[in-house]
Design an enzyme around this catalytic site. Structure first.
Site, short mmCIF file in Angstrom:
data_model
loop_
_atom_site.label_atom_id
_atom_site.label_comp_id
_atom_site.label_asym_id
_atom_site.label_seq_id
_atom_site.Cartn_x
_atom_site.Cartn_y
_atom_site.Cartn_z
N TYR A 174 5.71 4.54 11.80
CA TYR A 174 4.55 4.93 11.62
C TYR A 174 3.72 5.42 11.83
O TYR A 174 2.95 5.06 12.68
CB TYR A 174 3.90 3.11 9.94
CG TYR A 174 2.51 4.08 9.45
CD1 TYR A 174 3.32 4.75 8.45
CD2 TYR A 174 1.35 3.97 9.35
CE1 TYR A 174 2.70 4.78 7.35
CE2 TYR A 174 1.16 3.92 8.75
CZ TYR A 174 0.71 4.79 7.48
OH TYR A 174 -0.26 4.94 6.83
N ASP B 88 -2.88 -2.88 3.22
CA ASP B 88 -2.93 -2.98 4.25
C ASP B 88 -4.62 -4.46 4.71
O ASP B 88 -5.29 -3.53 4.49
CB ASP B 88 -3.29 -1.57 5.07
CG ASP B 88 -2.05 -0.79 5.21
OD1 ASP B 88 -0.80 -1.41 4.80
OD2 ASP B 88 -2.48 0.55 5.77
N CYS C 253 -33.40 45.92 26.40
CA CYS C 253 -34.00 44.44 27.44
C CYS C 253 -34.29 43.83 26.43
O CYS C 253 -35.91 44.24 26.23
CB CYS C 253 -34.40 44.56 28.94
SG CYS C 253 -35.18 42.82 28.93
N CYS D 28 -36.33 40.17 34.35
CA CYS D 28 -36.12 39.33 33.01
C CYS D 28 -34.83 38.45 32.68
O CYS D 28 -34.51 37.52 31.65
CB CYS D 28 -36.08 40.94 31.82
SG CYS D 28 -37.38 41.71 32.25
N CYS E 58 -38.34 42.89 28.70
CA CYS E 58 -39.51 44.29 28.57
C CYS E 58 -39.25 45.64 28.30
O CYS E 58 -40.04 46.72 28.73
CB CYS E 58 -38.94 44.66 30.34
SG CYS E 58 -37.67 45.18 30.70
N ASP F 256 -7.19 -4.43 5.75
CA ASP F 256 -8.27 -3.31 6.48
C ASP F 256 -9.41 -2.99 5.17
O ASP F 256 -9.14 -3.77 3.99
CB ASP F 256 -7.98 -2.01 7.37
CG ASP F 256 -7.10 -1.40 6.30
OD1 ASP F 256 -6.94 -1.30 4.99
OD2 ASP F 256 -5.97 -0.46 7.00
N GLU G 99 0.51 -1.37 0.47
CA GLU G 99 0.19 0.19 0.02
C GLU G 99 0.70 0.92 -0.05
O GLU G 99 -0.04 2.23 -0.41
CB GLU G 99 -0.60 -0.60 1.23
CG GLU G 99 -1.87 1.33 1.01
CD GLU G 99 -3.46 1.15 2.04
OE1 GLU G 99 -3.37 -0.70 2.33
OE2 GLU G 99 -3.56 1.86 2.93
N CYS H 140 -30.38 43.93 32.13
CA CYS H 140 -31.68 44.69 32.13
C CYS H 140 -31.56 44.79 33.90
O CYS H 140 -31.78 43.61 35.24
CB CYS H 140 -32.60 43.22 32.01
SG CYS H 140 -34.42 44.56 32.51
#
Length: 906
Positions: free
Chosen positions: A338, A120, A800, A830, A803, A122, A12, A825
DNA sequence: GCAAGGTC
């Protein structure tokens, strides 16, 4: 005597071709020659396989030889509807930069009888094996094809592999084919779709040239972004809760002991005060328990890629991407093994002592290596095994001694040191400590303190990156009594979790199976390159507006495309294919069918993406892209460029705007309220706006989207005189931005979540009517999000979100945010709060985010009760005078603390 | 110009 067989062996990567050649030839008669690719040499030697004398040719590829692409006619972005990419024909081909490897394989394969595949072991390796088979058999159909399976580059495994040749596993290769095709189709379709949809519709300021901006989607990059956004939202929506705890300390000749309350903390202030007062009344502490224990701290497992990246990030703040670059350099130069490996346990056959021996001469860790090899030291310990094994590579370890090379950067030195010290730590004994825990009783309340003494540092001597902190605790005996030096009632607030660090992010990806050890750092880097996320100097990640908007858009659609589930399902399917339980065709069909349905649905719901984007970005009036504007009716001459006309237009989403025909030279545009359902230019000319004429527009508004005290019909002017139009623009927002600020179906943006109370009116907090119809708001409803006003005059004021009251600008005085300014606020109900720098950056405020006020103590005690005063100790009562420089947590007033705040509990 | 996976 049988005829000599000519065998083409393919690995590989070049390093494996070289290693295996060395092993098989036993370095006898090994020749090397050049191939067509400068990296992939060809080794030649003689060998005997199962009694057949063989002339071995050993070369390599560099990973995948082929790529998957759409057929040419689908490759251009505008060539087809992106939905077609779920069926468009694809082909595998060898890209330009791999053609020389392909030619080498063809040339050598023609002359050989056998092909042995050393890829490899896999799934990807198996797939590459079939790519090699494809290339080789196309020039030599008589090849005998065999697969060599090996788990480590050591003599025994390699000789065993070549004497027990196997067949290539098509199921494994099929699983990868399926993954490749799914990744390509999903990635390309969604990327083209969202890029073309959004790039030209919004002014995305993150990129220098947003015309080239690509808003990519990928099944790995998006979940990675999802982790970042999710944590960010978690932080944003965190509601700090104030708690109370009792702390006690005791100073003696031996030092100071800090005892913490075994109840932890109380959120109920009254309860905490009652208990605290009890303790103050009878402050004598009795020692009830003294426990001593030996504790071990074990060295880490052998190093694999993810751990290397995480530790380099933690210890040196190196990015995972940079770490892998540096590791690759060290590997290429032969200093470390590696670097792309999942394996975190050494094979029992590895000669660990030899690796340690090599390091004995190092000025930094050489003497430790010597001690390790001395049996008398008792320092050696066979390394533990983390339980991961990729069957291809050993854990990362030093392969050549160096005390620093002239060409190395600081990071090369650091990473080599990390690899060596980590290895030495792995083969060392754990650190040993003695832990002492002392428990005391004050007026029936239990407190505890603990301390630790390190008895033997062992591996910590060489692994300087880790420490094992611990305080020495004074000696106490059961039954001993003392008067605490301090006894305080302290308040704190619950804190949100921190932003994800690079190490956290890698852990999340690893846990959920996003990417592979060799690609995780690529996905992280991609998020930065795409302007989806940023990384601060502490390696912590935040989403950018763009990243958050995209995730929010899909989240609002109800699709978990940004979650790791899709990848997990794919991974399960891949496994089924590789085991032969499902066919490649079957998996491809079901997966692509589902994803196509999802794609079509996302396209139908694209308004969600628009809304989410509109939370953060201004609409663009740029032509092209998805939002083609037809030329509209004349309103007035543009007063910005004074050259072109301004015309009324409607975009595809049904939103109206008046834009300058001089675009793109002139970008003057006036967006109209999102609640406009119809707009028609009339012949009426406004009397007050100049320079005229300014033609008036007859508007029709959608009833449900405007407050009840506004009429649905309105003859309006965009020249600036029209107060009603201004108010409705403010209330409803423009274009789809209005939806994101409260109109229509609620988006799940964090802005929304934090500034509205779900299901109830935001003004009076009653349910039963929407915020727009609140009877308490006689002057009309306000925008939900905090508004910045007077921005043009250079002064920002914030009101705010709940309010509407103007907020005071304050300065934080906490450890984390000292000096940082914030708006809050004045009303206690609030809980509105926003950092000033977020306001200027365009971030909306959140419901509540108070600064850290933990560790604050009260004031002086209530006279000479108890023995506190007699011993000179400071007793702190729940009531009393404030210390200077601190503020009330509840109302910000510096004249008192939160515990006596008159506004408390109102 | 798009993905993710190998690797140089």
């Amino acid at each position: 005597m049988s005829r000599v067989v000519r065998v083409l062996n393919v690995a590989e990567k070049p390093s494996v071709a070289k290693s295996v050649s060395n092993i098989l030839s036993r370095n006898q008669g090994l020749r090397m020659r050049e191939g067509r690719s400068r990296y992939n040499k060809i080794y030649e030697f003689n060998y005997s396989i199962n009694g057949h004398p063989c002339q071995m040719l050993f070369t390599s590829v560099t990973g995948h030889l082929m790529e998957l692409e759409f057929e040419d006619r689908y490759r251009k972005w505008h060539s087809c509807d992106p939905a077609l990419l779920f069926q468009a024909p694809v082909r595998k081909f060898v890209p330009e930069d791999k053609l020389d490897i392909k030619r080498t394989l063809e040339e050598e394969a023609r002359m050989c009888q056998w092909l042995v595949l050393w890829l490899d072991c896999d799934r990807e390796g198996e797939n590459i094996a079939f790519e090699v088979i494809d290339v080789c058999t196309s020039v030599n159909r008589h090849l005998t094809i065999k697969r060599a399976r090996f788990s480590a580059l050591i003599d025994r495994d390699i000789h065993h592999a070549v004497q027990n040749l196997d067949n290539a596993n098509k199921y494994f290769a099929d699983a990868v084919d399926a993954r490749q095709e799914i990744d390509l189709r999903i990635g390309a379709s969604f990327t083209r779709f969202q890029t073309m949809l959004l790039r030209d519709a919004f002014v995305i300021d993150s990129a220098t040239d947003d015309r080239n901006l690509v808003l990519s989607y990928g099944p790995c990059q998006f979940p990675t972004l999802g982790f970042i956004v999710e944590r960010y939202w978690e932080i944003q929506s965190h509601e700090p809760e104030e708690f109370w705890t009792i702390n006690c300390s005791h100073r003696s000749d031996e030092g100071i002991a800090t005892f913490s309350w075994m109840r932890g903390h109380f959120f109920d202030y009254a309860c905490a005060v009652i208990i605290y007062e009890m303790c103050v009344e009878e402050p004598t502490a009795s020692v009830t328990k003294v426990r001593q224990q030996e504790k071990l701290k074990y060295p880490p497992y052998p190093l694999n890629t993810i751990e290397l990246e995480k530790r380099a990030s933690r210890y040196f703040r190196m990015s995972s991407e940079h770490t892998m670059k540096v590791a690759e350099d060290l590997y290429q130069a032969g200093f470390i093994s590696y670097p792309r490996t999942e394996t975190d346990g050494f094979s029992p056959r590895t000669d660990l002592h030899a690796i340690v021996q090599e390091q004995q001469g190092h000025p930094g860790w050489g003497s430790y290596a010597q001690r390790l090899l001395d049996p008398a030291s008792g320092l050696w310990r066979n390394p533990s095994n983390g339980g991961h094994d990729d069957k291809a590579h050993p854990p990362i370890h030093p392969t050549k001694f160096s005390s620093g090379e002239s060409g190395w950067s600081q990071d090369h030195n650091r990473l080599y040191e990390l690899v060596v010290r980590h290895f030495l730590a792995c083969v060392s004994q754990p650190a040993v400590g003695a832990e002492t825990t002392v428990e005391i009783d004050i007026a029936g309340e239990m407190f505890s303190a603990s301390g630790r003494v390190i008895l033997a540092k062992n591996y910590l001597d060489v692994y300087r990156f880790e420490s094992w902190g611990g305080l020495l605790l004074p000696t106490y005996a059961v039954g001993q009594q003392f008067i605490p030096t301090t006894l305080t009632l302290d308040s704190g607030v619950t804190r949100p979790p921190p932003l994800l660090s690079e190490a956290d992010l890698l852990s999340c990806m690893d846990k959920e199976g996003i990417g592979t050890d060799a690609t995780m750092h690529d996905h992280i880097k991609k998020l930065l390159d795409r302007f989806y996320a940023t990384k601060d100097p502490n390696t912590r990640f935040s989403p950018t507006n763009l990243g958050e908007a995209l995730v929010m858009g899909y989240d609002d659609m109800g699709y978990k495309l940004w979650k790791p589930y899709l990848r997990a399902v794919m991974e399960r399917d891949m496994k089924a294919v590789s085991e032969g339980n499902k066919s490649k065709a079957e998996v491809l069909e079901t997966c692509l069918q589902q994803m196509k349905a999802c794609f079509l649905d996302a396209r139908l719901n694209k308004v969600k993406l628009f809304e989410a984007m509109a939370v953060f970005f201004e609409r663009s009036n740029r032509p092209g892209g998805d939002e083609q504007h037809a030329s509209g009716e004349f309103i007035r001459q543009c007063c910005l460029c004074q050259e072109a006309d301004m015309v009324l237009r409607k975009n595809r989403d049904g939103n109206f705007m008046v834009g300058c025909l001089g675009y793109p030279q002139c970008r003057n545009a006036i967006w109209l309220p999102g609640s406009v359902s119809e707009a028609a230019v009339t012949t009426n000319v406004c009397n007050s706006c100049s320079p005229g004429p300014v033609y008036m527009i007859q508007f029709t508004f959608r009833r449900l989207e405007i407050p009840p005290n506004y009429s649905t019909n309105h003859l309006g002017c965009i020249g600036g005189c029209d107060e009603i139009l201004r108010q409705l623009t403010e209330i409803c927002g423009t274009g789809s931005r209005s939806a994101a600020s409260g109109r229509g179906p609620a988006t799940s943006s964090n802005v929304q979540r934090s500034n509205t109370r779900q299901g109830a009116c935001i003004y009076c907090h009653q349910s039963g009517h929407s915020s727009g119809d609140c009877p308490s708001q006689s002057s009309g409803p306000r925008s939900v999000r905090p508004r910045t006003m007077n921005a043009q005059s250079g002064q920002i004021s914030v009101s705010c979100s709940t309010c509407g009251a103007p907020c005071a600008l304050r300065t934080a005085n906490t450890t984390q945010n000292r000096g940082r300014k914030f708006y809050s606020c004045p009303s206690q109900e609030c809980n509105f709060f926003v950092w000033e720098d977020n306001v200027s950056n365009g971030h909306a405020g959140r419901g509540f985010q108070r600064a850290n006020v933990s560790g604050r103590s009260g004031a002086r005690g209530r006279g000479g009760q108890g023995a506190g005063r007699a011993t000179g100790g400071t007793f702190v009562s729940a009531t009393g005078d404030p210390n200077s420089g601190r503020r009330c947590f509840v109302c910000g007033d510096p004249s008192h603390f939160a515990n006596v705040c008159p506004n408390r509990g109102n």
